[in-house]
Design an enzyme around this catalytic site. Structure first.
Site, PDB file in Angstrom:
ATOM      1  N   CYS A  81       8.829   7.655 -40.861  1.00 41.06           N
ATOM      2  CA  CYS A  81       7.485   7.601 -41.450  1.00 41.06           C
ATOM      3  C   CYS A  81       7.167   6.164 -41.906  1.00 41.06           C
ATOM      4  O   CYS A  81       7.833   5.636 -42.799  1.00 41.06           O
ATOM      5  CB  CYS A  81       7.420   8.574 -42.621  1.00 41.06           C
ATOM      6  SG  CYS A  81       6.030   8.337 -43.730  1.00 41.06           S
ATOM      7  N   CYS A  84       6.624   5.765 -45.589  1.00 39.69           N
ATOM      8  CA  CYS A  84       7.872   5.848 -46.362  1.00 39.69           C
ATOM      9  C   CYS A  84       8.602   4.514 -46.358  1.00 39.69           C
ATOM     10  O   CYS A  84       9.149   4.088 -47.383  1.00 39.69           O
ATOM     11  CB  CYS A  84       8.779   6.943 -45.803  1.00 39.69           C
ATOM     12  SG  CYS A  84       8.069   8.611 -45.879  1.00 39.69           S
TER      13      CYS A  84
END
Length: 515
Positions: A81, A84
Site C-alpha cells: 500500500c 502505508c
C-alpha cells in the site's frame, strides 16, 4: 427392538461428540496460551532501525501480554500500500518517543504494526475487521490478547484512532487521551515525569517488577559472557537459583529458573576440570535458555531509570530483586536466603570492590537468622550502609545521579510512620519491617496481578462462549462428566443385553400350537 437399541445408544454418541468438541477447544486454548514461547518480536533491520515492533499471528498475543506498557497502539497495514509506505515515517516519529532502549517516555505506550498482506496474518486482520489501510487501534495491551473489534461494541476498551494520519495529529490524539503534553522534539531524560514520581509515589514500585526481570536476565548474561560458572562457583549458583525458583516476584523468572535447574547437571556437570572442557560447556550450556522467558524487546529501565546515562539501572534492579526475595522467604528459610545472597554477590557480581564490600557486611553477622523479620531488616540496614558510603564517593567525584542522590531510605514522605522523631535515623523498626513487606511484596507485583486477573476474566468469557456455542449447535443437554460416563456405560450394557436377547430368540424353536 432396533428402535429401542438406537434410543439406548444415542446418549453414548452424544457424550462422545461433546468430549471430542471440548477436547478440541481445550487444545486451541492451550496452544494460544503457549504461543508466547514461540517467537521474540524482532524489529526489522536496515540503516535506520524501526522503533515500532513488528507483530504477526504467531507472536501477537505473547508480545502484548508481556509488555510492561500501560497502553498499546496497533497499526494494521499492507506492505504493497503506497499510503502505508508514506505513513511509516510519521508513525516512527511517534514510536521513537515510546519504544526501544532509548525511549524518551518508556513504559507508557507500546507501538506495534501488523502486515495484513502477509497470509499468516489473514485471520488476525479479519478479527479486527480491517477494511482499509492503514488502520490504527488503541487500548490496554491485555484487551488485544485474544481480542477482536467490529465497531459495534460501545463498551469495547479497544478504540479506533480516526485522526492520526500525521505524526503531529497522532501525538495530539495521544495527548488528549492521556492528558499529557508530549512533543515530537522531546529528548531522553527531558520532561520525564517518571523520574520525579519515584521519590514521592509509593505506587511506582509496581513498575519495578519489569526492572527486576531485566536485572535478573542481565545478571545471567554477565555470568555467561564472563564464563563465571566454574567448579568452585557451581554450588553457589544452584543455591541462588533454588531461592529464585521459590521466591522470585516474577512468575516468568521462577519458571525459567526451574527449567535451568532441571537441566543444570547436563549443562554444567560437576566434573568440569580442564579449561577446554569448561569453555566448551559454557558456550553450549545456558545460552539456549532465557531465564525470564521470551519477552517483548525492551532494554530500558522504568522504575530504576536514571536521569542520565550510566546511573541507576542494573544495580537498582538488583537491589529490588534482593529485597523482594527477602520479604518472601519463611522464617525457616531466612538463614539459607542470607547465605545464598551473600555468596552469589561475592562470586558473581562483577564489580570487585562492590562485591567485597557487600561480603564484608555479610561477614559481620555472627548469629544465624531465625526469622524473616531479622533478615529483611538486616538487608535494609546493609542497603542504607551502601548508600552512605557511595554518597560521599559520588559527591567527591561528581559521578552520582543529580535527581537521585544517595540517601537514607525510606524517606519520610514514603513512610512517615517509620520515624519515631524528627531526627534522621530514629527508626521504628517494626514499622519499617511492615513497610518493606508491603512495598516489596504485594505492591511490587500489583501490575502483574491486575494483568493476570484481566487475562483470566477474558479466558473465562471465551470458555463460556465456546460452551454456549456447543450447546446451541448440538441442542444437547449438558450433564456432569460422571453422569455422562454412567449413561455411556449403561447404554453399552443395555445394548449388549439387547443383542444377547435377540440371539436367544432366534435360536429358540417355535412353540407348536395344539389348538
Amino acid at each position: 427392538m432396533s428402535s429401542g437399541f438406537r434410543l439406548l445408544t444415542t446418549p453414548l454418541l452424544l457424550w462422545s461428540f461433546l468430549s471430542l468438541s471440548l477436547f478440541s477447544s481445550a487444545s486451541i486454548i492451550n496452544h494460544a496460551a503457549g504461543s508466547r514461547l514461540l517467537l521474540r518480536a524482532v524489529n526489522s533491520g536496515g540503516d535506520q532501525p524501526d522503533f515500532a515492533v513488528d507483530l504477526n499471528a504467531t507472536n501477537f498475543d505473547a508480545v502484548l501480554k508481556d509488555t510492561p506498557a500501560t497502553f498499546a497502539i496497533v497499526e494494521f497495514f499492507a506492505h504493497w500500500c503506497p499510503a502505508c509506505r508514506n505513513y511509516k515515517p510519521q508513525y516512527e516519529k511517534v514510536a521513537r518517543l515510546f519504544n526501544g532502549a532509548n525511549a524518551v517516555h518508556p513504559g507508557i505506550i507500546l507501538m506495534t504494526r501488523v502486515d495484513c498482506a502477509n497470509k499468516i496474518n489473514t485471520n488476525l486482520c479479519d478479527k479486527f475487521s480491517i477494511s482499509h489501510y492503514p488502520t490504527l487501534f488503541w487500548g490496554p495491551p491485555s484487551k488485544f490478547v485474544g481480542g477482536s473489534w467490529n465497531g459495534k461494541d460501545e463498551k469495547s476498551k479497544i478504540v479506533s484512532i480516526e485522526d492520526g494520519r500525521t505524526s503531529d495529529r497522532l501525538l495530539k490524539w495521544i495527548n488528549t487521551q492521556l492528558g499529557s503534553s508530549y512533543k515530537l522534539e522531546d529528548e531522553k531524560y527531558e520532561n520525564d515525569e517518571l523520574l520525579q514520581s519515584n521519590f514521592s509515589d509509593p505506587g511506582q514500585i509496581a513498575r519495578a517488577v519489569y526492572d527486576v526481570e531485566e536485572a535478573t536476565s542481565l545478571a545471567f548474561d554477565i555470568i555467561l559472557e564472563n564464563k563465571m560458572i566454574k567448579q568452585e562457583t557451581r554450588a553457589t549458583l544452584i543455591k541462588f537459583m533454588q531461592l529464585m525458583t521459590a521466591h522470585h516476584p516474577s512468575r516468568r523468572c521462577r519458571r525459567g529458573s526451574a527449567d535451568i535447574l532441571v537441566n543444570f547437571d547436563d549443562l554444567y556437570p560437576s566434573n568440569i576440570l580442564s579449561p577446554s572442557e569448561k569453555n566448551d560447556t559454557q558456550h553450549g550450556g545456558l545460552t539456549k535458555f532465557e531465564i525470564c522467558g521470551k519477552e517483548v524487546p525492551r532494554g530500558y529501565w522504568m522504575f530504576c531509570r536514571g536521569s542520565k546515562n550510566g546511573t541507576r539501572g542494573f544495580s537498582c534492579g538488583l537491589w529490588v530483586l534482593l529485597h523482594s526475595l527477602s520479604v518472601r522467604v519463611e522464617n525457616e528459610e531466612s538463614q539459607m536466603a542470607f547465605t545464598s545472597i551473600c555468596d552469589f554477590i561475592h562470586k558473581f557480581f562483577a564489580c570487585e570492590e562492590c562485591s567485597q564490600h557487600f561480603y564484608n557486611m555479610c561477614s559481620r553477622v555472627s548469629t544465624p537468622f531465625t526469622s524473616t523479620r531479622d533478615f529483611v531488616l538486616w538487608l535494609w540496614t546493609a542497603h542504607n550502609e551502601v548508600n552512605e558510603r557511595l554518597k560521599s564517593t559520588e559527591a567527591l567525584y561528581k559521578t552520582g545521579d543529580p535527581k537521585f542522590p544517595k540517601a537514607i531510605w525510606p524517606s519520610r514522605h514514603l513512610c512517615p510512620e517509620c520515624y519515631t522523631s524528627a531526627r534522621d535515623g530514629d527508626w521504628d523498626r517494626e514499622e519499617v519491617y511492615k513497610f518493606l513487606g508491603r512495598y516489596y511484596g504485594q505492591m511490587l507485583v500489583s501490575l502483574y496481578m491486575e494483568k493476570e486477573k484481566s487475562l483470566f476474566e477474558q479466558a473465562q468469557m471465551k470458555i463460556r462462549a465456546v460452551s454456549e456455542d456447543l450447546i446451541q449447535s448440538t441442542n444437547a443437554l449438558v450433564v456432569p462428566v460422571g453422569a455422562a460416563v454412567g449413561i455411556a456405560v449403561a447404554s453399552c450394557l443395555f445394548g449388549a443385553l439387547a443383542c444377547f436377547w435377540r440371539s436367544q430368540q432366534k435360536n429358540r424353536k417355535p412353540r407348536r400350537n395344539w389348538s
